[in-house]
Design an enzyme around this catalytic site. Structure first.
Site, PDB file in Angstrom:
ATOM      1  N   ASP A  21      12.925  20.016 -24.580  1.00 11.43           N
ATOM      2  CA  ASP A  21      12.149  18.794 -24.377  1.00 11.43           C
ATOM      3  C   ASP A  21      10.816  19.136 -23.720  1.00 11.43           C
ATOM      4  OD1 ASP A  21      14.342  17.437 -25.340  1.00 11.43           O
ATOM      5  OD2 ASP A  21      15.137  16.984 -23.346  1.00 11.43           O
TER       6      ASP A  21
ATOM      7  N   ASP B 163      18.594  22.102 -26.939  1.00 13.50           N
ATOM      8  CA  ASP B 163      17.349  21.464 -27.363  1.00 13.50           C
ATOM      9  C   ASP B 163      16.273  21.631 -26.295  1.00 13.50           C
ATOM     10  OD1 ASP B 163      19.377  18.580 -27.237  1.00 13.50           O
ATOM     11  OD2 ASP B 163      18.217  19.358 -25.554  1.00 13.50           O
TER      12      ASP B 163
ATOM     13  N   ASP C 184      17.506  12.767 -12.854  1.00 12.24           N
ATOM     14  CA  ASP C 184      18.761  12.595 -12.108  1.00 12.24           C
ATOM     15  C   ASP C 184      18.998  13.707 -11.077  1.00 12.24           C
ATOM     16  OD1 ASP C 184      19.218  14.336 -14.232  1.00 12.24           O
ATOM     17  OD2 ASP C 184      20.916  13.233 -15.060  1.00 12.24           O
TER      18      ASP C 184
HETATM   19  P1  ATP Z   1      22.324  18.879 -21.879  1.00 14.88           P
HETATM   20  O1  ATP Z   1      22.561  20.290 -21.605  1.00 14.88           O
HETATM   21  O2  ATP Z   1      23.570  18.137 -22.082  1.00 14.88           O
HETATM   22  O3  ATP Z   1      21.302  18.573 -22.925  1.00 14.88           O
HETATM   23  P2  ATP Z   1      20.358  17.687 -20.195  1.00 14.88           P
HETATM   24  O4  ATP Z   1      20.156  17.697 -18.730  1.00 14.88           O
HETATM   25  O5  ATP Z   1      19.303  18.280 -21.047  1.00 14.88           O
HETATM   26  O6  ATP Z   1      21.764  18.331 -20.488  1.00 14.88           O
HETATM   27  P3  ATP Z   1      19.838  15.294 -21.614  1.00 14.88           P
HETATM   28  O7  ATP Z   1      20.738  14.110 -21.801  1.00 14.88           O
HETATM   29  O8  ATP Z   1      19.394  16.088 -22.764  1.00 14.88           O
HETATM   30  O9  ATP Z   1      20.621  16.206 -20.602  1.00 14.88           O
HETATM   31  O10 ATP Z   1      18.590  14.770 -20.772  1.00 14.88           O
HETATM   32  C1  ATP Z   1      17.367  15.471 -20.660  1.00 14.88           C
HETATM   33  C2  ATP Z   1      16.758  15.252 -19.286  1.00 14.88           C
HETATM   34  O11 ATP Z   1      16.495  13.865 -19.080  1.00 14.88           O
HETATM   35  C3  ATP Z   1      17.645  15.650 -18.126  1.00 14.88           C
HETATM   36  O12 ATP Z   1      17.558  17.023 -17.851  1.00 14.88           O
HETATM   37  C4  ATP Z   1      17.108  14.797 -17.009  1.00 14.88           C
HETATM   38  O13 ATP Z   1      15.935  15.358 -16.476  1.00 14.88           O
HETATM   39  C5  ATP Z   1      16.742  13.514 -17.724  1.00 14.88           C
HETATM   40  N1  ATP Z   1      17.849  12.541 -17.713  1.00 14.88           N
HETATM   41  C6  ATP Z   1      18.817  12.419 -18.621  1.00 14.88           C
HETATM   42  N2  ATP Z   1      19.657  11.452 -18.307  1.00 14.88           N
HETATM   43  C7  ATP Z   1      19.230  10.928 -17.161  1.00 14.88           C
HETATM   44  C8  ATP Z   1      19.668   9.859 -16.312  1.00 14.88           C
HETATM   45  N3  ATP Z   1      20.744   9.163 -16.606  1.00 14.88           N
HETATM   46  N4  ATP Z   1      18.950   9.598 -15.211  1.00 14.88           N
HETATM   47  C9  ATP Z   1      17.851  10.305 -14.919  1.00 14.88           C
HETATM   48  N5  ATP Z   1      17.394  11.294 -15.649  1.00 14.88           N
HETATM   49  C10 ATP Z   1      18.057  11.615 -16.770  1.00 14.88           C
HETATM   50 MG    MG Z   2      19.198  18.207 -23.195  1.00 16.76          MG
END
Ligand code: ATP
Ligand code: MG
Length: 473
Positions: A91, A89, A167
């Site tokens: 963002d 996805d 994070d």
């Molecule tokens: P995935 O590949 O699983 O989607 P992702 O890093 O995109 O990994 P998401 O849960 O989609 O994970 O979160 C999107 C973004 O939001 C992350 O890349 C990070 O920047 C931020 N984020 C998500 N969870 C947290 C958290 N617990 N604390 C701080 N920032 C977070």
């Molecule tokens: Mg993601």
């Protein structure tokens, strides 16, 4: 194309299960190291190409830019693109408020109270647009704490503010639609290039703010084959127990991501290594530790490898089967305990299944629509030994037969004694009625299908189940 990933199983974005709502910052800037200077990586020095970005995400970025707002692709998508992956996805982060975003798009809805977001909907794809968040309490009530947890986070800020509240450094990179550069405020570009996961700020504080980050560290390391940097890894073993305070519904979502995204084996090993498995699945961890032969572990690992294979082949995977697998060691252990107390077989199975499910709910919210089929998979296991024709036909037409059979085949990885059952039921599925009758005729001489032909344990079970008394015969 798969359905939009946003619609996660059992998750309700408005209730704070959305990833965006996970960014919690209790200690304000205390947990955050000072910003490194902005580093801009120009287009010709990175590998992100517009042709790898979802056209809908590009549409959103261009529209916001044309309306005079800042607009960046952010988070996991930028990270994944930099390592040559295919983001699931995309963002977007912007300085436009959610209301301003809505004004730009007809196909836009605002979601979430605790963390307000705009979703721009293109058929099955949803582009999530978040306004830059700051890490400060401005006293407006837009930021609210409850018992040490952030329950409302709608204080908007600058792109720098937004970067440091994320994070890992690898997750805090911004791809600018203005000039196609990558903007890096936290050293994330170098970390991605070195395949390194590093928390922004002071690791211990960042885990205390949000213990689920420990799971995210393990999950992202498994998914991306990144190394968790020493200072980021160090506190996990100590702080692992904090995970039990995380919302069970959120843990359920994280577990699905850990195990149903194609890297279940690596995730499991990571969880075990960091002492997180025993917090998430205490009874399974205990059962694995006490199973000297290692048979249960072999079975779990075989099941997880099979799950990864299915994901790689684009075959469906089910949470019920996954949980049946992850909790099977716990179930076996509970069952043995009950049987040792003299509880008879069928009753012991039911009670073990209920007990394990109930205990597990303390940490992970497993919805009933998954726990019920999970239990069925377990309870059907004893029926594979029964070769009476009626029973065979009935089991073959059971809605959970296929899952239960696949599960039986996995048990073979743990102990060879199931080989004969697996072979029989594998054939039975493909045989016509007559072929099956003939096969059973061989197994049950005289075509009587009487109890003589059934295994001894089944004979006992059958008689008992007719009577209400639980006394042993
Ligand atoms: P995935 O590949 O699983 O989607 P992702 O890093 O995109 O990994 P998401 O849960 O989609 O994970 O979160 C999107 C973004 O939001 C992350 O890349 C990070 O920047 C931020 N984020 C998500 N969870 C947290 C958290 N617990 N604390 C701080 N920032 C977070
Ligand atoms: Mg993601």
């Amino acid at each position: 194309m798969k359905p939009a990933q946003r619609i996660s199983i059992g998750g309700d974005p408005a209730q704070g299960n959305h990833p965006g709502s996970r960014a919690t910052h209790l200690h304000g800037t205390a947990a955050i190291t000072p910003l490194t200077a902005l580093r801009t990586i120009p287009r010709d020095q990175h590998t992100i190409s517009r042709k790898d970005i979802s056209p809908n995400a590009l549409r959103v970025l261009y529209r916001l830019r044309d309306a005079g707002f800042q607009a960046y692709l952010v988070g996991g998508a930028v990270r994944d693109l930099l390592v040559g992956g295919h983001p699931k996805d995309f963002d977007v982060a912007t300085d436009a408020t959610p209301e301003q975003v809505r004004q730009q798009f007809r196909n836009c809805r605002l979601i979430g109270r605790r963390f307000r977001l705009a979703h721009v909907v293109f058929g099955r794809e949803i582009i999530e647009v978040a306004t830059f968040r700051a890490n400060v309490d401005d006293g407006s009530g837009d930021r609210e704490m409850d018992n040490g947890r952030l329950v409302r986070d709608n204080v908007y800020g600058s792109v720098e503010d937004d970067a440091v509240r994320r994070d890992f450094t690898a997750n805090a990179l911004y791809y600018a639609i203005d000039d196609f550069s990558v903007r890096d405020y936290v050293g994330g570009f170098e970390d991605v290039m070195a395949r390194r996961l590093k928390l922004i700020g002071e690791p211990e504080l960042r885990y205390q703010e949000d213990p689920v980050r420990m799971l995210r560290a393990v999950r992202l390391a498994a998914k991306l084959d990144f190394e968790i940097e020493a200072a980021t890894a160090e506190p996990i073993g100590r702080l692992a127990p904090l995970l039990s305070e995380a919302a069970p519904a959120r843990l359920f979502e994280e577990i699905l991501k850990l195990f149903l995204s194609g890297h279940a084996v690596a995730s499991f090993e990571g969880l075990e290594h960091f002492g997180l498995l025993k917090v998430l699945f205490p009874e399974t961890a205990a059962a694995l530790a006490s199973n000297r032969s290692g048979a249960l572990r072999r079975m779990v690992m075989a099941g997880l490898a099979g799950t990864d294979q299915r994901v790689a082949n684009d075959e469906p995977v089910s949470p019920a089967f996954l949980f049946a697998l992850l909790l099977w060691p716990a179930y076996c252990r509970a069952l043995m305990g009950l049987q040792a107390q003299g509880v008879h077989a069928e009753e012991a199975q039911r009670r073990a299944a209920d007990r394990v499910t109930l205990h597990q709910l303390n940490t992970v919210a497993l919805p009933r629509r998954f726990s019920l089929p999970m239990q069925e998979i377990w309870l059907l296991q004893t029926r594979f030994g029964n070769r009476q024709r009626k029973r065979v036909t009935r089991l073959l037409s059971h809605p959970r037969f296929r899952a239960a059979f696949d599960f039986l085949a996995l048990r073979l990885a743990a102990s060879p004694e199931h080989a004969e059952d697996v072979a029989f039921w594998r054939d039975a599925q493909t045989q016509s009625g007559e072929e099956l009758a003939a096969a059973l005729g061989v197994a049950v001489p005289g075509d009587s299908f009487g109890e003589e032909g059934a295994p001894a344990s089944k004979r006992r079970r059958r008689r008992r189940s007719r009577s209400t008394a639980s006394s042993p015969e």
